[in-house]
Structure formats: structure tokens, C-alpha cells
Design an enzyme around this catalytic site. Sequence first.
Site, PDB file in Angstrom:
ATOM      1  CE  LYS A 189      -2.808   3.335   1.411  1.00  0.00           C
ATOM      2  NZ  LYS A 189      -2.288   4.730   1.482  1.00  0.00           N
ATOM      3  CD  GLU A 265      11.793   4.714  10.110  1.00  0.00           C
ATOM      4  OE1 GLU A 265      11.511   5.670  10.882  1.00  0.00           O
ATOM      5  OE2 GLU A 265      11.977   4.836   8.904  1.00  0.00           O
ATOM      6  CB  CYS A 300      12.487   8.791   8.868  1.00  0.00           C
ATOM      7  SG  CYS A 300      13.513   7.586   8.026  1.00  0.00           S
ATOM      8  CD  GLU A 402       9.826  12.790  11.915  1.00  0.00           C
ATOM      9  OE1 GLU A 402      10.771  12.216  11.358  1.00  0.00           O
ATOM     10  OE2 GLU A 402       8.749  12.227  12.195  1.00  0.00           O
TER      11      GLU A 402
END
Length: 504
Positions: A189, A265, A300, A402
Site C-alpha cells: 500500500k 519505523e 526520517c 519532528e
Amino acid sequence: MDTRQDWITRANALSPKNDLFISGAFVPAESGDRFDTIAPRDGTVITTVARGQVEDVDRAVRSAASAFDSGVWSRSDPRHRQQVLSAFSDLILEHREELALLESLESGHPIGDALNVDVPTAARTFRWYAEALDKVYDEVAPTPRSAMATISREPLGVIGAVVPWNYPLIITSWKVAPALAAGNSVVLKPAENTNLSALRLAELAHEAGIPAGVFNVVTGLGNEAGQALGRHPLVDKITFTGSPAVGRLFQTYAGESNGKQVALELGGKSPHIVRADVQDLEACATAIAWGIFYNAGQTCHAGSRLLVHESIHDELLAAIIRVGSSLVLGDPLDPATQVSAIVSERQLERVLGYFDVARQENASFAMGGKRITPAEGLESGFFIAPTILDHVDNAGRIGQEEIFGPVLAVSTFSSDAEALALANDSEYGLAASVWTQDITLGHQLARSIRAGTVWINTFDVSDVIVPFGGFKNSGFGRDRSLHALDAYSALKTTWLHLGPDVLS
């Protein structure tokens, strides 16, 4: 060498596949619904993509489960899987320009990086796992002489892989390559923003010899197709890269369905610790600037926090500004571009919102801090100038959250103990770096930082040969390396009773 106009001409001529890929063929969503995929470079619609929903995910998963149960791939000779995955790697490279263009158009990644980094990395990952298949051995346990016990790896079954929009090809390869190498079937996906390279990848996989149903792609929205994949009772494992909030949802979906395995993650707020004895300050500044401004900070493990000894703060900051100012901002389809677009208008507004937070927290803007128009004809694109926020309170939102944009947060320390405390004062633990001439102290700091990867005197240097993943809210599980083969396998013990030792 191809020019910006060459790539624009190719982009205008594109007619990408945009339906679901199930059982080795492109098929529309059962509802017939579609949604737009937008080019970050100018905000235009590239194409419409099939909006897969519960019934489409069910179709894909059942196809994957049927293929797995048939044994056409799951029980095939490892050497056969090796040959097919190697052929797949070759096809990726043969279609390098096409895949790079799709990647650049959808994600806003510079075409030069897509062509020279993303596509070759994906191809290398599939080849590396192919080559590993005849070099990984099972075990024989130290049983009594009256028995023999083997410990072998078997594929888990159906893997649901949900990947993000920042590095679609690379992260897809990290998940799909070891899953297929281990003998599993996969339902992929992609992120809502980046579907086209995944669909072409699946088509090439089928062309390389991966049987129908073994590798399927369902495009769609996260709260529809993503949730349906997470809840499906025939999915044996979900592997997800993305935000902590969505990662927690997949844990919930697993718990409320069949208790499937989940590997997550979930991003980071990775610090650089720069001690006063850093040997090459210019090299350090270059690594820090590239570590946060590469891919417009949409990485990331981007080095988004700089923790610098107060005695060299001014000198290092000036050097980073020089490097950051020298980077070429422009159209993702311009081969000269080094820093390009934010993936979507929604993400653009999110990053811009943090500039208001920075002002509220009394951080100072040492560089950038605004939306820009980097090239002629791109007035409606999604671009933010590389930004450095100085005097950041590490405990504030700028120091803790973040941002996922080209924004570096700078704080100072006066002792190694303070630097370590600041580095670990985060809910994340994905990556970090230490810059020092004292290698002993560098190792001690690296051991004490709670992060899945710690670089010493470098940053973001890596390869498929080593695992990648984090601690704390950065998730659990590891992509890459031989450990990923174990992550997509189940261990089986076979105990054979031999009876009394007739030779003794």
C-alpha cells in the site's frame, strides 16, 4: 546531458499506469472511485489513481494468500527466487529513467537524486537479497545422540507493506525485497501522494517472473485501504514506515483482528553532537547542512537537531549557513537542483506553521524561514527555503517535534554530560551523530545515545548491509541487512527421534 526542458517534455508525454495491480494485472477499484495525484513542483494533477477500499484490499490479500498456499513462490527453490529477483533488479535499472521521472514527479525529489540514488539503491537492494539466498544456512541443534533437531526458516505468509512518500522506491525495496526473498507474498500500500512508481515496479516484478498474486499493489487512502490491510485476518505481518500516530493505529488493528506481527519505523529527531575538538569543521558543516536540507528535510533520520559546544557555536553556524546558501534550489525536474519541493500543500502548511511556533518560543532565524518560488513557472509549487533556527529550547516543540522539512534546530552545551542528556531528551531514537577527535569518547557517547544508528565523524552514510530502525517512539523492528530475512520468516523446529545409539 538531459536538461530541465528534456525532463519536462518527458513528463508531459507520460501516461502512467494508475489502476490497482492484483493477481498480475491492472484492475480498477470495484467502486470505480479515483483520486488525484499532485506534482509538488507546480501543484498540477499528474493523473488520477484508483481508490482502493476494503473490497479491493480483500481481493489483493486473498490473491496473495492463494499464491502463497499454492507454493508457486513460497515453496520454490531458493535458487529460482534468486534468479527471478536478480532479473527484477536488472529490469529496474533498465527502466531507470522512467522510474526516476515517476518518483521525482510525485514526491518532488530532485531528478538527479532519483536517477542516481533512488533507483540504483532499489535495484541494489533486490539484488543483494537475491544474492543472499544461497548464503544463509539453517541450524542443527546440539541434541542428545538419540535425536536430531533442525531449526529452519519458513516464510510467514502474506506481508502487508505500507510505505511513506519521502523515498518511495528505496523504502519499498527495503520491505518488499527481503519479504519476497524469504518466500512470502506481498500486498503493498503506497502513500497517498506517491503511487505511480510502485505500480510500475509491480508490473516489472511480474515481467521478471514473480508469479501472479505474489506481489500486489493497492493504491488508496490510509483510513480506507491502509486500515483494511491492517485489519485483514489473512495478513500475517504489517511492516510500516510513517508517523507514530498511524503506527499506533496498526498496532490496534493487529490486536483487534488476528494478532498479526507489526514492525514499525516511526521517524526521528536526530541530533548531531559537535564537540569543541571537532577535527574538520568544514566537513562537519557540510554533513550537517546536507543531512537536514537533502530532500527538503523530508527524511526520517534527518539530522534536525544540532547540539554544538558553546565555544564553537558561531564558527560552525556560519559554516553551515555558507553550505546551505550554496545549495541549488529549483525545479525537481532540473538536473542542477539539489534542494527541491515539499511533497504536498498540506505538508508545506505544516512546516510553515512551525515558524510561528519558533517565534513563540523565542528561537531566532539564522537562515530562511519562508516559502519561496525557486524557478520560473513554479509559482504554485510547494517550496520552503532551507531554514536554521538558533537558540532553540530543546524542551520546546521545535526541539522535540519532528517537523519533516528543511529546518535545523540549534542548541548549545557546555559539557559532554549535558550534550548526552540533550541528545537523549527526545521521544525519538532513530539516529544520531558524534563529531570529535577523541575516538574513545566518541564510542562512549555512541554507546550511551539511545538510537538505532550512531555515526561518528560522518552522517547518513549507510547501505543495505546494515540494519536500520530505532528505539523508543521511533519504533521497533529493522529494515535492511540479513536480519530482515529473519524478520520475514518464522523459525520451525523439526525434532527427529533416532532411538538408542546402536553403535555404542
